[in-house]
Design an enzyme around this catalytic site. Structure first.
Site, mmCIF file in Angstrom:
data_model
loop_
_atom_site.group_PDB
_atom_site.id
_atom_site.type_symbol
_atom_site.label_atom_id
_atom_site.label_comp_id
_atom_site.label_asym_id
_atom_site.label_seq_id
_atom_site.Cartn_x
_atom_site.Cartn_y
_atom_site.Cartn_z
ATOM 1 C CE LYS A 1 0.895 4.662 8.563
ATOM 2 N NZ LYS A 1 0.964 3.957 7.703
ATOM 3 C CG ASP B 1 5.692 3.576 1.088
ATOM 4 O OD1 ASP B 1 5.723 4.183 1.869
ATOM 5 O OD2 ASP B 1 4.186 3.537 0.437
ATOM 6 C CE1 TYR C 1 -3.940 2.178 0.922
ATOM 7 C CE2 TYR C 1 -2.333 2.802 2.112
ATOM 8 C CZ TYR C 1 -3.599 3.699 1.842
ATOM 9 O OH TYR C 1 -4.178 4.408 1.785
#
Ligand SMILES: *Cc1c(COP(=O)(O)O)cnc(C)c1O
Length: 442
Positions: free
Chosen positions: A279, A246, A151
């Site tokens: 995050k 990512d 994702y």
């Protein structure tokens, strides 16, 4: 003993959920919060401290979600709270550059040496989308490669599943995404070296980038194998494509230098071209970043032709939160201690499953872990999906009812923070032991 509040006559979670559902689609502002995969009423969280969450009924949970990754220090770390309070008094947002953005950029670039420059944005979705635009702009090529089960946020071109063969491109997985928008996205199986080689053989001169999660936390916890990562790096270099890691989830979560620092220990000279972060770098505030070599990053506006912007980018309160968080995790021994705590949890869980003969396996790195109701660790998304859904749901609700909050979906990773104590781990393993016994009886 169970502490389930599902049967309470005055269940405030249920009442709030009903109010929310009348106003917000599904009652939530991000789908996985709705508990659709596992059923039941989502817990409305009232407050959090250290390793614990309290819901609207006052029920306490040991938190293994940590806001889906950011809360690596636990909730309400005093140094972070102080930094945020101080920043808030100085102003919420200026729409002009600040010293703290420079400090945060310096700190991140010092810790992740593959990046020479970065740009701050507000969400992982924005960072991933911008990195892809930059890769396309810098290479002048249209196509991107992503992997099934990874994702990278909800940008149109990434909401894609594989087509019927390597010669065909993907199909949109969301309504509202025209086929033309995903026609340049090629979706391959994670850890499949041969398929990646074939994709480059067919389309190499048109591929702008390969984007991947180095440890895929959006299919629970699946590591890119070292040969797969090495071959991805070689193929990108040979064909002039960019390798985009990512690390929104893994960055500052699995190791101080991110997952890329772990692969660099095993693959000589390894580095991605672009890195996407989020995050943990915001410590719980909306903050994300993407970065890479100077020559590529200087393609961005206002220096170059690739447009990218943001009203709240590099927000002064968010950067204060991120900077205070990174200063704590950069202390010597932080990841060693966090990794030991996480390992003691997953080993405890494995031991409890073994006692009752439950098929169960786990993996972890730093403060991130996954567990599967499977006899061996999966290597790709189809293998992850072999987990028995109803059994996972029983496990989830069994733990939740005993005050242990893990991800409400079997394809999500979980997180341990620096605030989790050995007692929290023991209480978690004890709760799991009871639920495992129920699972083998059912
Ligand atoms: C969470 C996540 C994103 C998206 O970040 P948001 O801040 O939710 O937009 C992108 N990539 C990975 C690997 C993630 O885990």
């Amino acid at each position: 003993m169970t502490h389930s509040t599902d049967t309470l006559a005055d269940d405030r979670n249920q009442r709030l959920f009903e109010r929310a559902q009348a106003l917000i689609p599904g009652g939530v502002n991000s789908p996985v919060r709705a508990f659709r995969a596992v059923g039941g009423t989502p817990r409305f969280i009232q407050r959090a401290q250290g390793a614990y969450l309290w819901d609207a009924n006052g029920q306490r949970y040991i938190d293994y979600i940590g806001s889906w990754g950011p809360m690596i220090l636990g909730h309400g770390h005093p140094a972070v709270v102080e930094a945020v309070q101080k920043a808030a008094l100085e102003g919420f947002s200026f729409g002009a550059p600040t010293e703290r953005e420079v400090e945060l950029a310096e700190e991140i670039l010092r810790l992740v040496p593959s990046m020479e420059m970065l740009r701050l944005v507000s969400s992982g979705t924005e960072a991933g989308m911008s990195a892809i635009r930059l890769a396309r702009g810098a290479t002048g090529r249209p196509k991107i490669v992503k992997f099934n089960g990874c994702y990278h946020g909800h940008a149109d071109s990434l909401l894609v599943k594989a087509g019927s063969g390597l010669a065909t491109f993907g199909h949109a997985t969301s309504a509202g995404v025209p086929p033309e928008v995903v026609q340049h996205t090629l979706v391959l199986e994670y850890n499949d070296v041969a398929q990646l080689e074939e994709a480059f053989a067919l389309h190499g001169s048109e591929i702008a980038c390969v984007i991947m999660e180095p440890i895929a936390g959006n299919m629970n916890f699946v590591r890119a194998s070292v040969p797969f990562m090495q071959r991805a790096r070689e193929l990108c270099t040979q064909h002039g494509a960019l390798l985009v890691l990512d690390e929104v989830m893994t960055g500052f979560r699995v190791a101080l230098g991110g997952a890329q620092s772990l692969y660099a220990q095993q693959i000589p000279g390894f580095a991605p071209d672009l890195t996407v972060l989020g995050k943990v770098i915001g410590g719980g505030m909306p903050l994300a970043a993407f970065g890479g070599p100077r020559a590529i990053m200087e393609q961005l506006a206002p220096l170059g032709p690739v447009y990218q912007a943001g009203t709240l980018s590099g927000n002064p309160v968010a950067t204060a939160c991120g900077l205070a968080t990174l200063r704590e995790v950069a202390r010597p021994g932080f990841y060693e201690r966090l990794g030991e705590r996480t390992r003691s949890l997953v080993q405890g869980l494995e031991g409890a499953a073994r006692e009752v003969g439950l098929p169960f396996c786990t993996d972890s790195q730093g403060g991130m872990f996954g567990f599967f109701l499977l006899p061996q660790l999966p290597q790709d998304y189809p293998q992850v999906l072999r987990t028995d859904g109803p059994r996972f749901n029983h496990l989830f609700h069994g733990l939740l009812g005993r005050g242990v909050y893990v991800a409400p979906a079997l394809y999500e990773a979980c997180f341990v923070s620096a605030a989790h104590t050995e007692e929290d781990i023991e209480a978690t393993v004890a709760a799991a032991r009871e639920v495992f016994a129920e699972l083998v009886r059912s």
